[in-house]
Design an enzyme around this catalytic site. Structure first.
Site, mmCIF file in Angstrom:
data_model
loop_
_atom_site.group_PDB
_atom_site.id
_atom_site.type_symbol
_atom_site.label_atom_id
_atom_site.label_comp_id
_atom_site.label_asym_id
_atom_site.label_seq_id
_atom_site.Cartn_x
_atom_site.Cartn_y
_atom_site.Cartn_z
ATOM 1 N N PHE A 126 0.850 -1.187 0.000
ATOM 2 C CA PHE A 126 0.000 0.000 0.000
ATOM 3 C C PHE A 126 0.883 1.234 0.000
ATOM 4 O O PHE A 126 2.044 1.195 0.427
ATOM 5 C CB PHE A 126 -0.915 0.001 1.228
ATOM 6 C CG PHE A 126 -2.380 0.140 0.901
ATOM 7 C CD1 PHE A 126 -3.008 -0.769 0.074
ATOM 8 C CD2 PHE A 126 -3.138 1.163 1.434
ATOM 9 C CE1 PHE A 126 -4.367 -0.659 -0.216
ATOM 10 C CE2 PHE A 126 -4.488 1.281 1.155
ATOM 11 C CZ PHE A 126 -5.103 0.368 0.324
ATOM 12 N N GLN A 239 -7.486 15.044 3.626
ATOM 13 C CA GLN A 239 -6.884 14.155 2.625
ATOM 14 C C GLN A 239 -7.813 13.967 1.428
ATOM 15 O O GLN A 239 -8.985 13.638 1.581
ATOM 16 C CB GLN A 239 -6.587 12.787 3.237
ATOM 17 C CG GLN A 239 -5.886 11.841 2.265
ATOM 18 C CD GLN A 239 -5.485 10.538 2.923
ATOM 19 O OE1 GLN A 239 -6.276 9.619 3.021
ATOM 20 N NE2 GLN A 239 -4.248 10.471 3.397
ATOM 21 N N HIS A 241 -8.225 11.625 -1.536
ATOM 22 C CA HIS A 241 -7.800 10.328 -2.082
ATOM 23 C C HIS A 241 -7.604 10.498 -3.581
ATOM 24 O O HIS A 241 -8.449 11.078 -4.263
ATOM 25 C CB HIS A 241 -8.864 9.274 -1.804
ATOM 26 C CG HIS A 241 -8.388 7.872 -2.005
ATOM 27 N ND1 HIS A 241 -8.108 7.359 -3.258
ATOM 28 C CD2 HIS A 241 -8.144 6.875 -1.127
ATOM 29 C CE1 HIS A 241 -7.717 6.106 -3.121
ATOM 30 N NE2 HIS A 241 -7.727 5.786 -1.842
ATOM 31 N N LEU A 255 -15.101 5.438 -4.192
ATOM 32 C CA LEU A 255 -13.670 5.230 -4.038
ATOM 33 C C LEU A 255 -13.196 4.009 -4.820
ATOM 34 O O LEU A 255 -13.852 2.969 -4.841
ATOM 35 C CB LEU A 255 -13.357 5.023 -2.560
ATOM 36 C CG LEU A 255 -11.940 5.344 -2.116
ATOM 37 C CD1 LEU A 255 -11.663 6.823 -2.282
ATOM 38 C CD2 LEU A 255 -11.760 4.941 -0.664
ATOM 39 N N GLU A 258 -6.978 1.789 -2.967
ATOM 40 C CA GLU A 258 -5.548 1.791 -3.265
ATOM 41 C C GLU A 258 -5.043 0.378 -3.545
ATOM 42 O O GLU A 258 -3.993 0.189 -4.158
ATOM 43 C CB GLU A 258 -4.801 2.390 -2.072
ATOM 44 C CG GLU A 258 -3.466 3.003 -2.391
ATOM 45 C CD GLU A 258 -3.023 3.945 -1.289
ATOM 46 O OE1 GLU A 258 -1.830 3.902 -0.957
ATOM 47 O OE2 GLU A 258 -3.845 4.714 -0.780
ATOM 48 N N ARG A 314 -0.595 9.578 -0.678
ATOM 49 C CA ARG A 314 -1.818 10.011 -1.349
ATOM 50 C C ARG A 314 -1.780 11.482 -1.753
ATOM 51 O O ARG A 314 -2.293 11.845 -2.814
ATOM 52 C CB ARG A 314 -3.020 9.735 -0.443
ATOM 53 C CG ARG A 314 -3.307 8.250 -0.307
ATOM 54 C CD ARG A 314 -4.427 7.985 0.681
ATOM 55 N NE ARG A 314 -4.788 6.564 0.649
ATOM 56 C CZ ARG A 314 -5.725 6.024 1.411
ATOM 57 N NH1 ARG A 314 -6.392 6.781 2.261
ATOM 58 N NH2 ARG A 314 -6.002 4.736 1.331
ATOM 59 N N HIS A 385 -11.660 12.630 1.054
ATOM 60 C CA HIS A 385 -11.728 11.263 1.576
ATOM 61 C C HIS A 385 -11.626 11.159 3.089
ATOM 62 O O HIS A 385 -12.389 10.436 3.716
ATOM 63 C CB HIS A 385 -10.621 10.441 0.930
ATOM 64 C CG HIS A 385 -10.561 9.011 1.375
ATOM 65 N ND1 HIS A 385 -11.658 8.172 1.311
ATOM 66 C CD2 HIS A 385 -9.554 8.267 1.904
ATOM 67 C CE1 HIS A 385 -11.319 6.975 1.768
ATOM 68 N NE2 HIS A 385 -10.064 7.008 2.150
ATOM 69 N N ARG A 420 -2.319 10.898 6.217
ATOM 70 C CA ARG A 420 -2.498 9.511 6.649
ATOM 71 C C ARG A 420 -2.027 8.544 5.577
ATOM 72 O O ARG A 420 -2.312 8.727 4.396
ATOM 73 C CB ARG A 420 -3.980 9.251 6.948
ATOM 74 C CG ARG A 420 -4.278 7.797 7.305
ATOM 75 C CD ARG A 420 -5.738 7.596 7.621
ATOM 76 N NE ARG A 420 -6.611 7.748 6.466
ATOM 77 C CZ ARG A 420 -6.908 6.770 5.605
ATOM 78 N NH1 ARG A 420 -6.343 5.572 5.726
ATOM 79 N NH2 ARG A 420 -7.742 6.994 4.602
#
Length: 608
Positions: A126, A239, A241, A255, A258, A314, A385, A420
């Protein structure tokens, strides 16, 4: 003797009240119940519909099942680096240390994770994580987590109030005494008396026009804490995304996990170019693949390969996508292409492989948009996000600076700093949901129920019903939509002082408009009334975001300003904290980050 005004409401008494039924709230409830305290969970929606179920990729925990070089130290260093060192380092340490045990605990309660060939929990790559670290259940990890926590919690014993909304927190002097709200079905007011309250209400995504967040995410916990006198911090860090669906309209904002990129998906512009290779930050250059071939080997588990640039943090990926669009290389509908179908060049049975690894992605886009991700690319772009900012809490106990008021999950701040890492949200829920529940239960055993102010109840009821009294007023949906446009356009992924000043002026106007909002009908099933009440929360958190973003005159993590595009040392050592002033005005202060323990400093230096 009980006050007659208090007794006229439907009243409930518990040791601990948990507002929010997502992963953090349910994990806290499990811990409270296990400690022998009486607990209630308030869910704004139906039980099981929490936003946690949309966390698809996995839960980050340094178990070392796929790469034994991983450890809590590496996870800690990755989290701190991703957060640009604005993180609460103690929270980052606790999170990295305790996440593996929380995952194993979830497994013991019945969670069914994907497995390695020798039977251990499988972990995937990730963005921002040095090694494969995300324990997962295909691409529906959050759903499995909620299922497991619900089953376990219900058997332990807890009271659940579904489709209830809290409009204010109640205090007895300085400490918390409960909450006041209503049931969304009938519109009846409920008084919840409790010795401790845990906020687990999630984020603020509905303050923006384009978001992966569902309708419940109106910043309730952030606003409730602020109006109760608690401090919040890091509210500038929202954030975006990088990969939310932007076309066709039937799936806009949904979404794209990821995990698609973790399994080999690549980003291309309209010319077919993998544009992420053009801009690799020096900080990550040594860890990032030089060629597409090396990046592919990394996604297939080659320990000697470096990760593809699509798996950078991100904030960076989102800005790269925005650049391609702005410079005329975007897709037809203002995004870029995310392509996992290309792996058929590498794997003979690619479609079956994709369906096995990403079943939810395959089925939902096939059913909702007739897009077959095994055969064609997806058209994606950045979407609001996650909120890194939230209630300022003690790292060990999760208590705010209001005695008896705790926060965990997305509505609490500290763990993630300026940005994050994917997968850290689910382990955050488990680690700090448990801690919040544990300490709230202890607090409840040491304190009695607080007194309830009839005056506060009366004034809150009057405020909540005011929209029914207004004639020829503003439409609540119109005010909310205007606010979403303002935040999307003026306080979005790239910011500028003049635009944010304009946003604050518009927010002031919309605050005034919210006082003229009127609704028709009665209190039963009245969605317009619910929207009118949500407006206070949305306006409060929007102002926090804009003011905090103005205060931080640099670019760091998820906060990017094109008038201050570089990181500045002046802003490296403090968090921006928001409180309500004595006169009701919003106050911002800069609070220094406490010095990190020496052994943790050494870990970060070693990992560099």
């Amino acid at each position: 003797m009980e006050d007659p005004l208090v007794s006229e409401y439907i009243t409930h008494e518990h040791d601990v009240l948990i507002i929010g039924a997502g992963g953090a709230g349910l994990r806290a409830a499990v811990e409270v119940s296990a400690a022998g305290a009486k607990v209630a969970v308030i869910s704004k929606s139906l039980l099981g519909k929490a936003h946690t179920v949309m966390a698809e990729g996995g839960v980050a925990a340094a178990m070392g099942n796929v790469d034994d070089r991983d450890s809590w130290r590496v996870h800690f260093a990755d989290t701190m680096r991703g957060g640009q060192y604005l993180n609460n380092w103690r929270m980052a340490e606790l999170h990295a240390r305790e996440a593996p045990e929380r995952v194993r605990e979830l497994e013991a309660w019945g969670a069914l994770f994907d497995r390695t060939s020798d039977g251990r929990i499988l972990q995937r790559n990730f963005g921002g994580h040095r090694y494969p670290r995300l324990a997962h259940v295909g691409d529906r990890t959050g759903l499995e987590m909620i299922r497991t926590l619900q089953d376990h919690g219900i058997h332990l014993g807890l009271d659940v109030f579904m489709e209830h909304t809290v409009v204010t927190l109640l205090k007895d002097g300085a400490r918390i005494a409960g909450a006041f709200g209503y049931d969304r079905e009938r519109g009846r007011f409920h008084l919840f008396r409790a010795k401790a309250v845990v906020l687990a209400t999630g984020g603020i995504g509905r303050a923006f026009k384009i978001t992966s967040n569902s309708w419940e995410y109106t910043g309730d916990g952030h606003s409730l804490a602020y109006h109760a006198g608690a401090s919040l911090m890091d509210m500038e860090f929202v954030q975006f995304h990088p990969t939310g669906m932007i076309w066709p309209p039937s799936v806009r904002g949904i979404l794209v996990t990821e995990g698609v990129r973790g399994e080999g998906g690549v980003l291309r512009n309209r010319d077919g170019e993998r544009f992420m290779f053009k801009d690799i930050p020096p900080l990550y250059a040594a860890q990032t693949a030089d060629t597409p071939e090396e990046g592919w080997r990394y996604t297939q588990g080659d320990k000697n390969a470096r990760r593809p640039p699509e798996l950078l943090t991100r904030d960076h990926v989102a800005r790269c996508i925005r650049r391609e669009v702005r410079e005329g290389r975007g897709s037809p509908h203002g995004g870029v292409f995310l392509d996992i179908a290309w792996i058929k060049e590498k794997l003979p049975h690619a479609p079956e492989h994709i369906k096995k690894k990403l079943p939810s992605m395959y089925h939902q886009f096939k059913q909702l948009a007739d897009i077959d991700i095994t055969q064609e690319p997806m058209e994606v772009g950045p979407t609001t996000h996650y909120m890194m900012g939230g209630v300022k809490v003690d790292a060990d106990s999760q208590m705010s600076d209001v005695p008896g008021l705790y926060a965990a999950g997305e509505c609490a701040a500290g763990l993630h700093g300026a940005n994050r890492l994917g997968g850290n949200s689910l382990s955050d829920l488990l680690v700090f949901g448990k801690r919040a529940g544990e300490h709230a239960a202890t607090y409840s055993k040491q304190n009695s129920l607080g007194a309830i102010s009839p005056e506060q109840l009366a004034s809150t009821e009057k405020w909540a019903l005011a929209a029914f009294e207004r004639k020829a007023s503003e439409n609540p949906y119109s005010v909310q939509h205007t606010l979403q446009d303002v935040m999307q356009d003026l306080v979005g992924i790239v910011r500028h002082e003049a635009e944010m000043q304009q946003a604050l002026e518009r927010i002031r106007e919309l605050k005034a408009a919210s006082q003229r909002v009127g609704v028709d009908g009665h209190r039963e099933y009245n969605a317009g009334w619910h929207t009118a009440l949500d407006l206070q929360n949305l306006l409060t958190v929007s102002e926090m975001v804009a003011r905090s973003a103005l205060e931080r005159k640099e670019s760091r993590g998820a906060h990017f300003r094109d008038d201050f595009p570089e990181k500045e040392k002046e802003y490296a050592g403090f968090n921006i904290v928001v409180r309500m002033g004595a006169g009701g005005e919003m106050q911002l202060t800069r609070e220094p980050i406490p010095p990190m323990r020496e052994e943790l400093k050494q870990i970060i230096e070693e990992m560099k």
